[in-house]
Scaffold this motif. Structure first.
Motif, PDB file in Angstrom:
ATOM      1  N   THR A 381      -4.897  78.567 -28.242  1.00  5.95           N
ATOM      2  CA  THR A 381      -5.000  79.458 -29.166  1.00  5.95           C
ATOM      3  C   THR A 381      -4.043  79.980 -29.020  1.00  5.95           C
ATOM      4  OG1 THR A 381      -7.138  78.880 -29.214  1.00  5.95           O
ATOM      5  CG2 THR A 381      -6.594  80.811 -30.369  1.00  5.95           C
ATOM      6  N   ASP A 382      -3.354  80.870 -28.166  1.00  7.89           N
ATOM      7  CA  ASP A 382      -2.955  82.662 -27.954  1.00  7.89           C
ATOM      8  C   ASP A 382      -1.439  81.842 -27.803  1.00  7.89           C
ATOM      9  OD1 ASP A 382      -4.723  83.872 -27.439  1.00  7.89           O
ATOM     10  OD2 ASP A 382      -3.975  83.902 -25.052  1.00  7.89           O
ATOM     11  N   SER A 385      -0.426  81.802 -32.016  1.00  7.16           N
ATOM     12  CA  SER A 385      -1.919  82.681 -32.309  1.00  7.16           C
ATOM     13  C   SER A 385      -1.065  83.019 -33.724  1.00  7.16           C
ATOM     14  CB  SER A 385      -2.014  83.580 -31.435  1.00  7.16           C
ATOM     15  OG  SER A 385      -0.933  84.305 -30.624  1.00  7.16           O
ATOM     16  N   HIS A 617     -10.111  91.050 -35.900  1.00  9.14           N
ATOM     17  CA  HIS A 617      -9.917  91.077 -34.814  1.00  9.14           C
ATOM     18  C   HIS A 617     -10.854  92.767 -34.689  1.00  9.14           C
ATOM     19  CE1 HIS A 617      -6.426  88.954 -34.368  1.00  9.14           C
ATOM     20  NE2 HIS A 617      -6.326  88.986 -35.144  1.00  9.14           N
ATOM     21  N   THR A 826      -9.409  89.136 -29.965  1.00  7.77           N
ATOM     22  CA  THR A 826      -8.959  87.900 -30.057  1.00  7.77           C
ATOM     23  C   THR A 826      -9.256  86.962 -31.215  1.00  7.77           C
ATOM     24  OG1 THR A 826     -10.816  87.306 -29.306  1.00  7.77           O
ATOM     25  CG2 THR A 826      -8.997  87.694 -27.467  1.00  7.77           C
ATOM     26  N   GLU A 828     -11.841  84.850 -31.556  1.00  5.47           N
ATOM     27  CA  GLU A 828     -12.214  83.474 -30.781  1.00  5.47           C
ATOM     28  C   GLU A 828     -13.569  83.676 -30.421  1.00  5.47           C
ATOM     29  OE1 GLU A 828     -10.119  81.485 -31.729  1.00  5.47           O
ATOM     30  OE2 GLU A 828      -8.897  82.260 -32.656  1.00  5.47           O
TER      31      GLU A 828
END
Length: 912
Positions: A381-382, A385, A617, A826, A828
């Motif tokens: 994911t990062d 991102s 966020h 994140t 997430e």
């Protein structure tokens, strides 16, 4: 070999299998002639060498046909089949993949690997070769979990000729997988394994070149570009020596060296490396290969730096045009780079199609990665991102240019895809497990899988050019069968959408659109407020059943994060109890967030009976109720006058809180709203209360002591009294994880936890491994005595996988169960347990945003349940409890009114 492979599949007609076997036996004589001095037929070894040369020269059709002819002539179950068969299959698969037919190539390799393993065992060189090829192809296709599973089955070394080379190749592919998901140290460890195993063996120069190449990629991502360039040049030198100047792997090494030279601004070195690599790649691999786009775009970057913008644009377009036949990962990268180029050139209209294509590919990659562990999924994911933020930024810019073009609607759909990525994957796995006990679901799912399997087999057969066919009654072309199989797969998929839409929504998630919200999800009187924080601006969306608007707030992510953190800190500081600590709350800061994020959309909120907030966020960690709607001179004078007049904290009663205007309900994502409104399980006749409170924590030992919470037992008793009826209280030692998992919570209407909530970093204070802190939040339960194999930490994953709820309301009366800014960044799923309980079956939750003052917590929760007992819905009951608390005066040596948000605002309602 082909006959053996096909015989293991009951869907292949037996007459086809017989024809292949007869053909193979009949051709044994041909083979014997071929290896005799007078034989006119070439030996398999020579033919395969010719096929390899054809691959290297980019003649993939010839390579495929030559390898296929070899495969047809090999005598079954012979030593020569054992040696030559896997090589032929590997060449055929590589040729298919190079021609953009990766799915057929992967199916061929997987079935061949399984067949060989049954006959020869896992450790033989033929099996190692096929599985290394299969894992490599799956990695290139973006199917990371499957690639890892297959590559992990390849031993590092072997006794047979060539076995170690395949084992080392598999380790290098595992290293690349680690790199792709952000585990660079894991990648380096595997590279070291390869170098140690290869040693100075002159026969293993290839793996040493591969290790240098892979290390260059890892070092490049670590920002050590000069070191990476040295490794790339080392790999290139070895490859030129082994494969010649125009060998396949030489081209790839040359391209990496050119890319790194470009990053080092060594343009004179980069240009010949990249230009030569591109020319050779186009000739050898073709313009639709996985390798061509990245090389073309590196050269495009060079042309852009040389101010040659038209050639650069042409190269980007050519690279992106190859995406239809490339792997999802390569295609996503190609489209992303093309989009970024056009964005830099201030051409958003040309950038947008590339961005949207990249997101489509990325969604498929994430779906294929759902079986990876949390850390790997987070790394993946990062890696991408910034993509969603880039797309949203372009859409916002286009909307500003042409507000009527519908780019704001596209932006909301893209924002919905970006929300809760990691958490959604966990939810998907949990839901699949739940459905797995339902016979009708299993039948439908099996039909869908069989239809897809048959379709893949027919595509493979078509790719093999008729090996499964013959003369007479068996037609060579399978086009008609392909059409029938495609129709069957579509029918099976339609049945799954009709009968199990929640499952399909989870395994094939779709964006939530404005039309979905207005026509299916929102009810009269409801408004949705959603945010997407970007680097430079924040997009805020408001949707009602008959109106939609997007505004662009002039505050970027860093500014928003800083404001939220400062505001939360000023509230939490009040736990110190001093006048100065309470005075830290800044109404101006609160009003600034309101002015940017809410005020422009007030016309759509006006008159709403309920406002759903889907934030992202750090905004996930902020109760919008604490925003101040006005802070002018009049409000300041009133505030100061109340502070002077008393009682203590009376000034906060004068502030115009947003809580005074609206009832807010919070959701982790737009998909969660769709899931709850469209696919939530029906509420059964659940009754009673189950509460877990005042657990026992260790006072000494390796783990730092968690303070006891004796007042939570009083809270549990007060809640039971307020509700009346049946209740079961698990207090002290009984408040343990084993009891939670064994209780019949699916028959419980109200579930109450009163304990510590732990976030990821807080595990370290409990003696966790400081090199790998658990990524999930948890509730702390009893940690001493006989725990029946549990550890006392009820984690997010355990809630998802092991709890089955059907509760009207779950209350997490604990610290930080809704999240905190450091982890919420994140977006997430690490922000808190609230999301896990929703998907475990809770229809609504009350969760806390910060460490709650015990008497206020007891008052809020008890009054909430008392109002529920009187018939209020949970959200209205919580609002009434807040009003009741704010209207009280707490006696004592320094009487005060609990109007500071520290007391009344920690709890929020999550649900629909």
């Amino acid at each position: 070999m082909v006959g053996t492979i096909l015989s293991n599949d009951s869907t292949v007609p037996p007459q086809i299998v017989r024809r292949i076997r007869h053909a193979a036996l009949a051709l044994c004589a041909v083979l014997l002639l071929a290896i005799s001095p007078a034989g006119a037929q070439p030996r398999p070894k020579d033919s395969l060498q010719d096929a390899r040369q054809a691959i290297a020269q980019g003649e993939f059709e010839r390579a495929f046909d030559t390898a296929r002819q070899v495969l047809e002539t090999l005598p079954p179950n012979s030593m020569i089949e054992r040696r030559a068969g896997p090589i032929a299959l590997s060449i055929m698969a590589n040729a298919l993949a190079a021609r953009g037919r990766a799915e057929e190539a992967e199916s061929l390799l997987r079935r061949a690997g399984d067949d060989l393993a049954r006959r020869l065992g896992d450790g033989g060189a033929p099996v190692m070769r096929i599985r290394a090829d299969n894992g490599t192809l799956l990695r290139r296709m973006g199917r990371f979990a499957e690639a890892r599973e297959i590559l992990d089955r390849v031993p590092l070394t072997g006794d047979e000729d060539g076995a170690t080379r395949h084992g080392l190749r598999a380790r290098l592919q595992l290293a690349d997988l680690s790199r792709l998901v952000g585990d660079r140290q894991g990648a380096k460890d595997r590279i070291e394994q390869v170098l140690a195993a290869a040693g100075s063996d002159p026969n293993l120069e290839g793996p040493r070149a591969g290790a240098a190449f892979m290390l260059a990629r890892v070092l490049s991502e670590e920002g050590k570009t000069a070191e990476a360039y040295d490794q790339a040049r080392r790999a290139l030198a070895i490859r030129e020596r082994l494969s010649g100047a125009q060998g396949m792997l030489t081209i790839v090494a040359r391209a990496l060296a050119g890319s790194l030279a470009l990053r080092l601004e060594r343009l004179e070195e980069a240009e010949p490396l990249l230009a030569t690599a591109l020319s050779d790649a186009e000739r050898v691999f073709g313009p639709t290969s996985d390798f061509f786009p990245s090389i073309a775009q590196d050269l495009a970057d060079l042309r852009e730096r040389q101010q040659q913008f038209e050639p650069a644009a042409m190269l980007h377009r050519r690279a992106a045009a190859a995406r239809s036949s490339g792997s999802d990962l390569q295609a996503a990268n190609a489209d992303r780079r093309a989009a970024q180029f056009f964005k830099r050139r201030n051409q958003p209209e040309q950038a947008l199609p590339h961005y949207l294509a990249a997101i489509t590919r990325l969604e498929r990659i994430f779906s294929g990665a759902r079986a990876l562990d949390e850390g790997s999924r987070l790394g993946l994911t990062d890696r991408f991102s910034g993509l969603y933020a880039d797309v949203l930024g372009v859409l916002a810019g286009l909307h500003a240019i042409n507000p009527a073009a519908g780019h704001d609607r596209q932006a909301l759909a893209v924002a919905s895809q970006a929300q809760s990525r990691i958490f959604t994957d966990l939810m998907r796995q949990a839901d699949i497990r739940r459905f797995s006990s339902e016979p009708r679901f299993l039948d439908r799912k099996e039909r869908l899988e069989q239809a897809r399997k048959r379709l893949a087999q027919l595509r493979e057969s078509d790719a093999l050019g008729g090996l499964d066919g013959g003369e007479g009654d068996i037609p060579r072309s399978v086009a008609a069968e392909l059409q029938t199989a495609m129709a069957a797969a579509r029918t099976a998929e339609d049945e799954m959408w009709r009968d199990f839409p929640r499952f399909m929504e989870l395994v094939q998630p779709r964006p939530v659109t404005v039309d979905d919200l207005q026509q299916r999800l929102l009810r009269p009187g409801e408004t949705l407020l959603s945010t997407a924080t970007l680097p430079d601006v924040t997009l805020v969306f408001a949707v009602t059943r008959d109106a939609f608007r997007m505004v662009t707030a002039p505050v970027g992510r860093k500014e928003v994060d800083a404001s939220v953190l400062a505001l939360r800190s000023s509230i939490e500081t009040a736990s110190e109890g001093t006048r100065e600590a309470f005075a830290a709350f800044d109404p101006a800061l609160s009003h600034g967030l309101y002015r940017h994020l809410v005020a422009p959309l007030e016309p759509l909120l006006s008159g709403a009976t309920q406002v759903f907030v889907v934030a992202d966020h750090s905004l996930q960690t902020l109760p919008f109720e604490v925003l101040v709607t006005n802070w002018g001179e009049a409000e300041k004078k009133t505030f100061q006058a109340a502070r002077a007049a008393g009682p203590f904290l009376a000034e906060y009663a004068t502030l115009p809180w947003l809580a005074n205007r609206y009832r807010f309900a919070y959701l982790p994502s737009l998909a969660a709203l769709a899931s709850e409104r469209l696919y939530a399980p029906s509420q059964s006749a659940a009754t009673g209360l189950v509460s877990f409170a005042d657990p026992v924590f260790p006072a000494t030992g390796d783990k730092a002591a968690l303070p006891r919470l004796p007042e939570t037992a009083d809270e549990a008793r007060a809640v039971a009294k307020a509700l009346g009826g049946d209740s079961r209280l698990y207090l002290r030692a009984e408040a343990n994880e084993y009891a939670v998992k064994r209780a019949k919570l699916d028959k419980t209407r109200y579930l109450h936890f009163a304990t510590h909530g732990l976030l990821s970093g807080e595990f370290l204070s409990l003696g966790g491994d400081d090199t790998a802190p658990p990524p999930q939040p948890a509730l702390a339960l009893t940690m001493v005595g006989d725990l029946n194999g549990e550890d006392g930490l009820l984690t997010m994953r355990e809630v998802i996988e092991e709890l089955k709820l059907n509760s009207d309301l779950v209350v997490l009366s604990a610290c930080n169960t809704a999240g905190e800014p450091g982890r919420a960044g994140t977006g997430e799923g690490f922000a808190g347990l609230t999301r896990a309980f929703m998907f475990a079956g809770a229809h609504g939750l009350v969760v806390s945003h910060w460490s709650v003052e015990s008497l206020s917590a007891q008052e809020l929760i008890t009054v909430t349940f008392g109002r529920i007992a009187q018939g209020d819905r949970p959200l209205a009951a919580l609002e009434a409890a807040r009003r009741s608390l704010r209207g009280q005066t707490v006696p004592g040596s320094r009487p005060f009114v609990p109007t500071h948000p520290f007391f009344w605002a920690p709890f929020v309602y999550v649900g629909t």
